[in-house]
Structure formats: structure tokens, C-alpha cells
Enzyme design. Structure first.
Site, PDB file in Angstrom:
ATOM      1  CG  LEU A   1      70.431 -33.711  27.395  1.00  0.00           C
ATOM      2  CD1 LEU A   1      70.196 -31.981  27.857  1.00  0.00           C
ATOM      3  CD2 LEU A   1      70.482 -34.104  28.872  1.00  0.00           C
TER       4      LEU A   1
ATOM      5  CG  ASP B   1      63.686 -37.312  39.559  1.00  0.00           C
ATOM      6  OD1 ASP B   1      64.096 -37.400  39.231  1.00  0.00           O
ATOM      7  OD2 ASP B   1      63.131 -36.909  40.526  1.00  0.00           O
TER       8      ASP B   1
ATOM      9  CE1 TYR C   1      65.523 -44.301  33.865  1.00  0.00           C
ATOM     10  CE2 TYR C   1      64.476 -42.728  35.853  1.00  0.00           C
ATOM     11  CZ  TYR C   1      65.546 -43.746  34.485  1.00  0.00           C
ATOM     12  OH  TYR C   1      65.364 -41.682  34.277  1.00  0.00           O
TER      13      TYR C   1
ATOM     14  CE  LYS D   1      69.557 -42.546  34.205  1.00  0.00           C
ATOM     15  NZ  LYS D   1      70.472 -42.183  33.367  1.00  0.00           N
TER      16      LYS D   1
ATOM     17  CD1 TRP E   1      60.091 -35.076  38.194  1.00  0.00           C
ATOM     18  CD2 TRP E   1      59.138 -33.397  38.931  1.00  0.00           C
ATOM     19  NE1 TRP E   1      59.565 -35.134  40.098  1.00  0.00           N
ATOM     20  CE2 TRP E   1      58.425 -34.446  39.615  1.00  0.00           C
ATOM     21  CE3 TRP E   1      58.506 -32.209  38.807  1.00  0.00           C
ATOM     22  CZ2 TRP E   1      57.534 -34.560  40.419  1.00  0.00           C
ATOM     23  CZ3 TRP E   1      56.961 -31.971  39.540  1.00  0.00           C
ATOM     24  CH2 TRP E   1      57.134 -32.532  40.456  1.00  0.00           C
TER      25      TRP E   1
END
Length: 285
Positions: free
Chosen positions: A13, A104, A127, A131, A152
Site C-alpha cells: 500500500l 478482515d 495476527y 490488529k 487479500w
């Protein structure tokens, strides 16, 4: 001029935001990775933020090795939770805004309809737990924050499913891919553009938002499309998750409901297949 600090600048990103940053001359961008601001060092984070004094932080840096996180619990928690807590406290104390990228994987994957932002979180791996802790730290420390959960992620940069599949499909005559985990891929370039649309909009509505490309597929469907669109001759075989054991459990269903971000910020979300075609074309060139 408004200063935007982007963490995780070498990630997927961060790299995509850097690529399009020239299209936003109204902003002064600072791109940093762990060399400039190590997320495992709280004092270094505060020192760097005091020195650069950004008006807005895009928190894209994260510990994303899902399986390795099960064995590196302290490091994953430091980067995904404690560093995020430090950044959000600094923003609150210095009047800065924050856009933080989450996942997600904060959901357990037992739903049968797309997850809304308000649905109950219940991570099934470490993980996801770290988050979620990062999200909660932000919500505790800072009013002016936008949290974007995505899924994803792939791009022309870094390591991701698309690039791994392309490599394997060129090396092998056949591959096996799980066909019972459902979700939607996210092209990091699309997400980068959505983030900049939020920043450029004249309204700032804090809260949690979901973003991925449109559609509903399995990892097998994703791999099949990569093979087909790349005109490769690899046989793609679907297998159940239990035939493909991993250290960390994955949610079986992680489709995200994107209606909130579309309604709030007029974000137009491309279909997953159109975005995949675009990325594959870039990788081909």
C-alpha cells in the site's frame, strides 16, 4: 501545505501511495519505513513524529507474516498494537488525523453474509488479535481516526498471492489452491486511491470502514483467473483447507460489506477481475 506521513512505505500500500502521490501536489508527503521509524521502538516513534510534525498519518506499516506471528508474538504485538497506540496518542496530543489500515482477520470467518463494521470481532489467529488490539487502542486514544479494514491485498510490489501464483504457474504443470475460503481481493492501488479520496474530501467522518474490491470468490477462483488472464497452461486444482494446513488458522469467510465507505465518501470500488487485469498488465510490462 498539509503534511502527510505514510508508514510502511516499502510495503504494498505504501508503495502504491508513493506512486500516485505526484497526482496530489496540494500535499507534502513523507514516506518512511522501519529504517527511518522502527515501529518496535516507542521512543523512536515519538522522536520521529515530533521532528516531522505531520498533519495526517497514514498508518500502513504492519507486521503481516500471519504464520510467523504465532511464534513471534511479542514483535507482532509491538508493531500492530503498541506502535499504533503510540502513534494514535501522539495524534491526539498534537491535533493530527490518522488513517489506519486493519484487516478482515479480526473476524472469525463464521458469517454467511458480508461483515459490517459493527459486527462482533473474534480473531482466530495471533495476527488478527494484534490488529484488533491496534484498532481498540486507536478508538481509546483518538477521536479523529479512520480505520479501514481490508482483505487479500496484492499489487505489483512486494510479496503477494498474485506474484506467487505467477511464479508457481510458470514453474509447475499443476498447483493446488484452497477453494473453501471465501472473500475478495484488494488491489492496493485501488485502496490507495480510496484513501486519497477520503483525504481530499471536504468532510472527515471518523470511524471504521471496510474496503476490498467488489465480488465474492475463493482463493481457487482467484488463482484460476490469474492463470486464465495470463494465458498460462498450469492446471489449477481446488482443495479443502484441511488438506493445506498452516500454522495460523484462516477465516473461512471474510467478505466485507463496503456500503458504508461508498455512502460516506462516494468511493467507487472496481470489480476484482477488472483490477486483477490492470495489475497483471503492469506486471507483464
Amino acid at each position: 501545505m498539509s503534511c502527510i506521513l505514510v508508514t510502511g512505505s516499502k510495503g504494498q500500500l505504501g508503495s502504491e501511495i508513493a506512486k500516485i502521490s505526484k497526482d496530489y501536489p496540494a500535499f507534502d508527503f513523507i514516506f518512511i519505513d522501519r529504517e527511518e521509524m522502527p515501529l518496535e521502538d516507542t521512543e523512536e516513534i515519538i522522536s520521529f513524529l515530533n521532528k516531522t510534525a505531520p498533519n495526517l498519518i497514514i498508518s500502513a506499516g504492519a507486521y503481516t507474516a500471519v504464520d510467523r506471528a504465532e511464534n513471534e508474538k511479542d514483535l507482532a504485538d509491538q508493531i500492530n498494537h503498541l506502535a499504533v497506540a503510540t502513534i494514535s496518542k501522539w495524534c491526539a496530543a498534537n491535533g493530527a488525523k490518522l488513517i489506519h489500515i486493519s484487516t478482515d482477520y479480526i473476524f472469525d470467518g463464521t458469517s454467511e453474509i458480508p461483515y459490517k463494521e459493527s459486527d462482533v470481532s473474534a480473531p482466530i489467529n495471533w495476527y488478527g488479535e494484534t490488529k484488533l488490539r491496534g484498532e481498540r487502542a486507536i478508538e481509546h486514544n483518538l477521536i479523529d481516526a479512520v480505520i479501514i479494514r481490508t482483505s487479500w491485498v496484492y499489487s505489483e510490489y512486494g510479496n503477494n498471492f498474485v506474484k506467487t501464483m505467477l511464479r508457481l504457474m510458470r514453474e509447475r504443470e499443476s498447483i493446488a489452491v484452497v477453494n473453501d475460503q471465501i472473500g475478495t481481493p484488494t488491489y492496493a492501488l485501488d485502496l490507495a486511491k480510496a484513501i486519497m479520496k477520503i483525504i481530499e474530501s471536504n468532510k472527515w467522518e471518523s470511524g471504521v470502514f471496510h474496503y476490498s474490491n467488489e465480488g465474492e470468490i475463493s482463493w481457487y477462483d482467484f488463482a484460476f483467473a490469474i492463470n486464465e488472464l495470463s494465458s498460462l497452461n498450469c492446471a489449477v486444482n481446488g482443495v479443502a483447507t484441511d488438506q493445506f494446513p498452516t500454522i495460523a488458522k484462516r477465516p473461512n469467510y471474510s467478505l466485507l460489506d463496503k456500503s458504508k465507505i461508498k455512502k460516506t465518501y462516494d468511493v467507487i470500488i472496481p470489480d476484482w477481475r477488472d483490477s486483477l487485469k490492470e495489475c497483471l498488465q503492469i506486471l507483464k510490462n
